[in-house]
Design a protein around this motif. Structure first.
Motif, PDB file in Angstrom:
ATOM      1  N   LYS A 149      40.155  40.037  32.717  1.00 41.69           N
ATOM      2  CA  LYS A 149      39.872  39.872  34.148  1.00 41.69           C
ATOM      3  C   LYS A 149      40.475  40.978  34.997  1.00 41.69           C
ATOM      4  O   LYS A 149      40.461  40.907  36.220  1.00 41.69           O
ATOM      5  N   ASP A 192      39.747  44.010  35.862  1.00 37.46           N
ATOM      6  CA  ASP A 192      38.992  44.841  36.791  1.00 37.46           C
ATOM      7  C   ASP A 192      38.214  44.040  37.827  1.00 37.46           C
ATOM      8  O   ASP A 192      37.439  44.593  38.592  1.00 37.46           O
ATOM      9  N   ASP A 193      38.414  42.730  37.837  1.00 33.88           N
ATOM     10  CA  ASP A 193      37.697  41.897  38.797  1.00 33.88           C
ATOM     11  C   ASP A 193      38.706  41.049  39.573  1.00 33.88           C
ATOM     12  O   ASP A 193      39.063  39.955  39.157  1.00 33.88           O
ATOM     13  N   SER A 211      37.907  37.223  40.274  1.00 36.18           N
ATOM     14  CA  SER A 211      37.973  36.280  39.150  1.00 36.18           C
ATOM     15  C   SER A 211      39.433  36.064  38.724  1.00 36.18           C
ATOM     16  O   SER A 211      39.814  34.982  38.284  1.00 36.18           O
ATOM     17  N   ASP A 247      36.795  47.254  46.094  1.00 38.12           N
ATOM     18  CA  ASP A 247      37.603  46.042  45.893  1.00 38.12           C
ATOM     19  C   ASP A 247      37.774  45.255  47.186  1.00 38.12           C
ATOM     20  O   ASP A 247      37.557  44.042  47.225  1.00 38.12           O
ATOM     21  N   SER A 303      34.721  43.345  48.434  1.00 38.29           N
ATOM     22  CA  SER A 303      34.430  42.072  47.776  1.00 38.29           C
ATOM     23  C   SER A 303      35.485  41.021  48.134  1.00 38.29           C
ATOM     24  O   SER A 303      35.172  39.840  48.285  1.00 38.29           O
TER      25      SER A 303
END
Lengths: 486, 95
Positions: free
Chosen positions: A411, A413-414, A417, B30, B33
């Motif tokens: 997780k 790079d997101d 999440s 980033d 989002s």
């Protein structure tokens, strides 16, 4: 591995009190385990020599009436320890040696414990997987290449691997409870103000709270008793009488009312979590508690509100790292401003920069009302939800996390999440109330999962009692093959 | 709301963090989002809600303004990246 290190904190303390073992023997056993920490990477600083000296001093003049007599304890590297490097998992503080002791660690030492080492954590406690530490990932003892959760990941990992008999972490949005859930251990976030924040490297001051991480609920009560207490040096410390959580611990919970919030049944949650939650309900019912369906309607807004409040406070708290008085300083830059900018660019990792920028933005001119003020209003709504619920119930039972431990890198790079990991833990921090995570069982991969109990402010005793009753009936067993020692 | 590179440059200036152009790009993506996620809050009507500024029921305590430690100048200076006798040293600020 010595059998001694498998024992609970309470058992070890009792053996020392009965003079059946010496502190030196206990300390040696843990030091021996710590020597094999390399693959886990749970320690940033080992204090073996210092700990052995303290153990020998204790054995010469044992004070057996203390809560933690002659017990070596490793702590999250976010607690300032006098004369021992305190890094907060950051390059910025790689060489920082405090000349004072945090109130919480001092309280532990006053009860007879001493420092065994400093444990890895996400940089400035910002993370849910211990992947943001400058000192590298921590592995979960349950399986190789699996995260221990975060930010108190080193604490959870060291505890689970029997490298420390108990430990302490900090919890700003779930940083004690989520790693406890991922490792099959017990973690408690106390009421805001119960444990002093003095001497803890600050992340988000209105949310940060220190708490115990242990192998059992009984140990958790003992540690909390040693940690909690009024501190004049923390202006948000609650001035109340000390409680004897361990002495008053009971599994008699007949007649207590337990709330089940429907909003915690989220989409995409694995069936196994639902099953363990149902099992928790059944156990409580069998113990004579009454199960009541409740609603906490604003739950889904807790996480977005948190990602305004926490970064805003962090951007302000971390403004102090400017390369002047302590910490890292960049050698680049022709003037003071450039020195600041390069120091902070080189000294902070990506996640910390991300949060400082979010915080700076939401507090910047023209945006304060739209973001920060809005989030503080939502925070009030979330607190109101809990206030309403606690008119009807004594505690609330939920899963601790929406999943079990995940793979390293999965997780990273997101950010969204990653942030969703804390969906069940964050509301509690926003409302300033106490909550505990206890092991509930395993999923199909044999990974542990936790259940969370939430109570009203300063109701830690009730929380511990209910957790104690559930723990007895769940009878959770760790399944470790000690891969890191091979 | 989407956050563009210019906005990132502006707030990184405010936060005193220098960024190269690659980092600026990633952060713009980033933060866009993250702010999209945060803006769910606009669904909620909070017109009649008071902001929660402290979760404690009592006002913050203040303590007496007295020195209770002190005389630790040398110890404090030990942690400084650059010092000269009893001063912290920084790059020249006055020409």
């Amino acid at each position: 591995m010595s059998e001694l290190t498998k024992k609970s904190l309470t058992e070890i303390a009792n053996l020392i009190k009965k003079k059946e073992i010496k502190s030196e023997e206990v300390t040696q056993s843990f030091i021996k385990n710590i020597e094999k920490d390399k693959k886990l990477n749970s320690f940033i600083t080992k204090c073996s020599e210092l700990a052995l000296k303290k153990a020998k001093d204790f054995d010469k003049k044992p004070k057996l009436n203390n809560l933690l007599p002659g017990i070596p304890i490793a702590v999250k590297d976010l607690f300032c320890t006098n004369g021992v490097k305190t890094t907060a998992g950051s390059k910025m503080l790689e060489n920082f040696i405090p000349n004072y002791e945090s109130t919480i660690t001092n309280n532990l030492w006053n009860e007879g414990a001493f420092l065994l080492g400093k444990l890895n954590c996400d940089e400035y406690a910002m993370g849910s997987s211990n992947e943001t530490s400058y000192f590298g990932n921590v592995m979960n003892p349950i399986a190789e290449n699996t995260v221990p959760g975060g930010s108190s990941g080193g604490s959870a990992s060291a505890l689970t691997a029997n490298l420390t008999p108990a430990t302490i972490g900090t919890d700003t949005g779930g940083s004690i409870r989520q790693p406890a859930s991922f490792t099959g251990t017990v973690g408690l976030k106390p009421t805001y103000g119960l444990c002093s924040r003095w001497g803890i490297v600050a992340f988000a001051s209105s949310l940060d709270q220190a708490g115990p991480m242990t192998k059992s609920v009984e140990d958790c009560a003992l540690m909390l008793e040693a940690m909690a207490g009024f501190d004049e040096k923390d202006s948000t410390s609650i001035n109340k009488k000390k409680e004897n959580y361990s002495k008053n611990l009971t599994d008699k919970i007949k007649g207590l009312k337990i709330g089940i919030p429907k909003e915690y049944r989220v989409e995409g949650m694995p069936k196994e979590i639902d099953k363990l939650w149902e099992n928790g309900k059944k156990i409580l019912k069998d113990s004579g508690a009454e199960i009541i369906d409740i609603s906490l309607p604003n739950t889904k807004y807790a996480l977005p509100a948190y990602y305004i409040v926490a970064p805003a406070e962090a951007s302000s708290n971390l403004a102090r790292y400017d390369g002047v008085k302590y910490g890292f300083r960049s050698s680049k830059g022709n003037n003071l401003i450039e020195m600041y900018e390069n120091t902070r660019s080189e000294g902070f990792g990506d996640e910390v920069k991300r949060r400082i920028l979010i915080g700076t933005y939401v507090l910047s001119s023209g945006y304060y009302d739209a973001y920060y003020l809005k989030a503080q209003k939502v925070r009030q709504l979330i607190k109101n939800d809990f206030d309403q619920a606690f008119k009807k119930v004594d505690t609330i039972l939920t899963p601790s996390t929406p999943s079990s431990a995940f793979k390293i890198g999965e997780k990273k790079d997101d950010p969204i999440s990653m942030y969703l990991n804390d969906i069940f833990t964050v509301p509690v921090n926003l409302a300033g109330i106490p909550a505990i995570s206890i092991p509930a069982g395993h999923d199909n991969n044999k990974f542990p999962l936790g259940l969370q109990l939430i109570a009203k402010p300063l109701d830690e005793q009730k929380l511990l009692n209910i957790a104690f009753a559930v723990e007895k009936k769940i009878n959770f067993k760790q399944m470790l093959n000690r891969w890191w020692e091979k | 709301m989407s956050i563009d590179k210019d906005k990132i440059k502006h707030i990184s200036k405010l936060a005193r963090i220098s960024l190269d152009s690659k980092k600026t790009d990633t952060l713009a993506k980033d933060l866009s989002s993250i702010f999209k996620f945060i803006e769910q809050l606009n669904e909620l009507n909070t017109d009649k809600t008071e902001p929660l500024s402290s979760i404690l029921n009592e006002p913050l305590r203040s303590r007496k303004d007295v020195v209770n430690d002190g005389k630790i100048r040398e110890k404090i200076l030990e942690n400084s990246p650059q010092k000269n006798e009893e001063f912290f040293v920084v790059p020249k600020v006055i020409e």
